[in-house]
Design an enzyme around this catalytic site. Structure first.
Site, short mmCIF file in Angstrom:
data_model
loop_
_atom_site.label_atom_id
_atom_site.label_comp_id
_atom_site.label_asym_id
_atom_site.label_seq_id
_atom_site.Cartn_x
_atom_site.Cartn_y
_atom_site.Cartn_z
N ASP A 91 24.56 -25.58 6.26
CA ASP A 91 23.90 -26.84 6.61
C ASP A 91 24.88 -27.81 7.27
O ASP A 91 24.49 -28.62 8.12
CB ASP A 91 23.25 -27.48 5.37
N GLU A 94 26.59 -38.48 6.42
CA GLU A 94 26.16 -37.18 5.92
C GLU A 94 27.27 -36.13 6.16
O GLU A 94 27.55 -35.31 5.29
CB GLU A 94 24.89 -36.76 6.66
N GLU A 115 13.52 -34.09 9.07
CA GLU A 115 13.96 -35.00 7.99
C GLU A 115 13.00 -34.95 6.80
O GLU A 115 13.42 -34.91 5.64
CB GLU A 115 14.03 -36.44 8.52
N GLU A 135 12.77 -23.95 9.24
CA GLU A 135 13.18 -24.42 7.91
C GLU A 135 13.03 -23.30 6.88
O GLU A 135 13.91 -23.09 6.04
CB GLU A 135 12.38 -25.65 7.49
C1 LIG Z 1 18.24 -27.21 7.93
C2 LIG Z 1 18.16 -28.69 7.72
N1 LIG Z 1 16.97 -29.31 7.88
C3 LIG Z 1 16.93 -30.66 7.71
C4 LIG Z 1 17.99 -31.37 7.38
C5 LIG Z 1 17.87 -32.83 7.17
N2 LIG Z 1 18.55 -33.54 8.14
C6 LIG Z 1 19.17 -30.69 7.23
N3 LIG Z 1 20.29 -31.31 6.88
N4 LIG Z 1 19.24 -29.32 7.39
#
Ligand SMILES: Cc1ncc(CN)c(N)n1
Length: 553
Positions: A378, A420, A472, A542
């Site tokens: 991520d 983040e 998001e 996702e």
């Molecule tokens: C795969 C993924 N999807 C969504 C997000 C949220 N920004 C993230 N950090 N990573």
């Protein structure tokens, strides 16, 4: 897309599925399914000897240009709720469906086939012609009701039109049918209304004596008479007739309202005080009013206190609450585009926000190595997310009439990403994850490539904004789920869940959603279609991302 489609059927009953579903599912059934099976037709008029599957009312056959008989059988290779199937359907076949249900005049691409071709087609794909059932004849008769004074007229008209060739009912059968006809006019009206999102057409078999199909159209009685005079144009007209655009109001309102009324009619507690239906449109006032009258009759027959109101506006965006005749104890609920999508794609959405990976965090049985995989991957994703969000910001600046503060909201998002990334570094250190040595896995690479494609200036702001909101929001809903009271999220993972699951991130997602809904209110159909497809792609990515983290790829 329609270049890939050889033939499509539309059939089924409005009481079983929405008209649109019928159109779409039947359409895909044939369009995508190389075996040409009919997926969504019910009944007994054509019977498949091999599967025993029955279809009633093959309502429409449209031959589109340059057919390709592919071997991809959608029904067997992709489950109904499979994301890819949904994407195939909504992205690749959307144009064909639009062509079928909405395109008018020159815009519509059709090839007309003669009746024998149609029949041969069925035979070729294992369909057998069988005699029409009583229920179908009855249904046909009720549907003719608005334009026919009596059932006798109906029968004689049929016989006359086809020189007595095709509708050769014996006296007994006619008697049975008459017995079936409800005497009460209101009830007749209601059953007519119920079934007659389409009016039927009956087409002749050239030298035999059975009807081979009851055609569904929603045409007015005047059309019916002219149709009856020409047997080949049956076909042309039937194709045209199925275009829903002009009738869609009637179809949509009636199909939905009637089911609603029936449900309300049998509900005892609390009893229904009054059902108010307001139809909103930009054109076709008379049509909506006619629909209102039919619905009133239906409501009366069901004993439901009912009122119907019509609101006309130049553009749907001009509609506001003051136009509704509402009393103090009533509120107007507006169903937004995102709401419609989330309802429509609920199972996909839940698949992304209630993924087993997330559930394992929530249930406290997460495999920590899976968590570490997710963390490292991520981090890479978020780095790729930054330029994407920046591109949305640029598009918002250039593309929106930004009285509503889109830029500020998105700018807040860009700023938060700085935080983040620092959080990922800190967290990676805590868990002993070496960020510099992480290699992006396939699902991650594909997701990042997708983000990159959205950066292109050719992608409209509205479409990119949908992706942003969805990306998001999926995280927000997923991690918020892990923070609910009954969750058993391990304490060491709570901070991660807080990052996206907290309330203020939720509010930020709501602001994004408002932006999207506002933008889509004034979007063209084409953009809305693209935006919906983009949402589906995000959902798919996702799910793949969670799968990857969970070690499922
Ligand atoms: C795969 C993924 N999807 C969504 C997000 C949220 N920004 C993230 N950090 N990573």
């Amino acid at each position: 897309m329609s270049n890939d489609v050889l033939l499509s059927f539309v059939g089924g009953f409005p009481d079983k599925r929405s008209v649109c579903n019928n159109v779409c599912e039947s359409f895909y059934g044939v369009a995508i399914d190389g075996c040409y099976r009919l997926l969504n037709n019910y009944g007994n008029e054509f019977e498949r000897p091999d599967t025993g599957r029955k279809t009633e009312e093959v309502d429409d056959v449209t031959v589109l240009k340059n057919g390709v008989e592919g071997n991809l059988c959608l029904a067997t290779c992709m489950k109904r709720n499979c994301v890819s199937r949904e994407i195939v359907e909504s992205v690749y076949f959307a144009e064909g469906i639009r062509n079928m249900v909405a395109a008018e005049g020159e815009e519509r691409r059709v090839r007309y086939v003669k009746f024998d071709v149609w029949r041969a087609f069925f035979v070729r794909y294992g369909m057998e012609e069988v005699e029409l059932s009583m229920s179908s004849l009855y249904q046909a008769s009720t549907r003719f009701h608005p334009c026919m004074e009596s059932f006798d007229d109906y029968l004689s008209e049929l016989n006359e039109s086809f020189n007595g060739r095709c509708y050769n009912l014996s006296g007994d059968k006619i008697k049975d049918l008459k017995r079936l006809m409800p005497g009460n006019r209101i009830m007749r009206e209601s059953s007519t209304t119920y079934a007659s999102s389409y009016l039927p057409m009956v087409a002749p078999r050239s030298n035999e004596s059975s009807i081979i199909s009851v055609k569904g159209s929603g045409r007015k009685s005047a059309d019916y008479h002219s149709f009856m005079k020409h047997s080949l144009p049956v076909y042309k007209r039937s194709l045209k007739a199925f275009r829903v655009q002009k009738r869609s109001i009637d179809l949509a309102i009636r199909a939905q309202c009637i089911s609603l009324m029936q449900a309300l009619a049998i509900r005892e507690n609390p009893p229904i005080e009054r059902l108010k239906i307001t139809a909103i449109g930009t054109t076709l006032r008379t049509k909506m009013e006619q629909t209102g009258k039919r619905l009133s009759c239906f409501a009366q027959a069901l004993n439901i206190p009912f009122s119907f109101n019509t609101i006309m506006a130049t553009h749907l965006k001009d509609i506001n609450q003051d136009m509704f005749d509402i009393t103090e104890d009533e509120t107007v609920a507006k169903i937004t585009v995102t709401e419609t999508w989330l309802r429509k794609h609920r199972h996909l959405y839940d698949g992304a926000t209630r993924h087993p990976f997330i559930c394992s965090i929530r249930d406290g049985n997460i495999d920590i190595s899976a968590f570490k995989t997710w963390l490292g991957q991520d981090y890479i994703f978020v780095r790729a997310f930054v330029p994407f969000v920046a591109s949305v910001l640029t598009k918002a600046y250039k593309g929106s009439d930004d009285g509503n503060g889109d830029v500020e909201v998105i700018l807040g998002g860009v700023a938060a990403l700085h935080d983040e990334i620092s959080w990922f570094k800190k967290e990676a250190f805590k868990w002993g994850v070496q960020l510099s040595s992480i290699v992006p896995q396939k699902a991650n690479q594909e997701y990042c490539r997708f983000l990159e494609s959205l950066i292109s200036p050719e992608v409209e702001y509205k479409v990119a904004a949908v992706a942003f909101w969805a990306i998001e929001t999926i995280y927000q809903e997923s991690f918020a789920h892990c923070l609910e009271d009954d969750s058993k999220t391990p304490p060491e993972l709570k901070e991660t869940c807080q990052r996206w699951g907290n309330e203020s991130f939720g509010q930020y997602c709501n602001s994004l959603r408002n932006i999207v809904d506002r933008q889509l209110e004034k979007a063209s159909d084409d953009v809305i279609t693209k935006a919906e497809a983009t949402l589906l792609r995000v959902l798919e990515h996702e799910v793949d991302f969670w799968n990857m983290s969970h070690g499922r790829t």
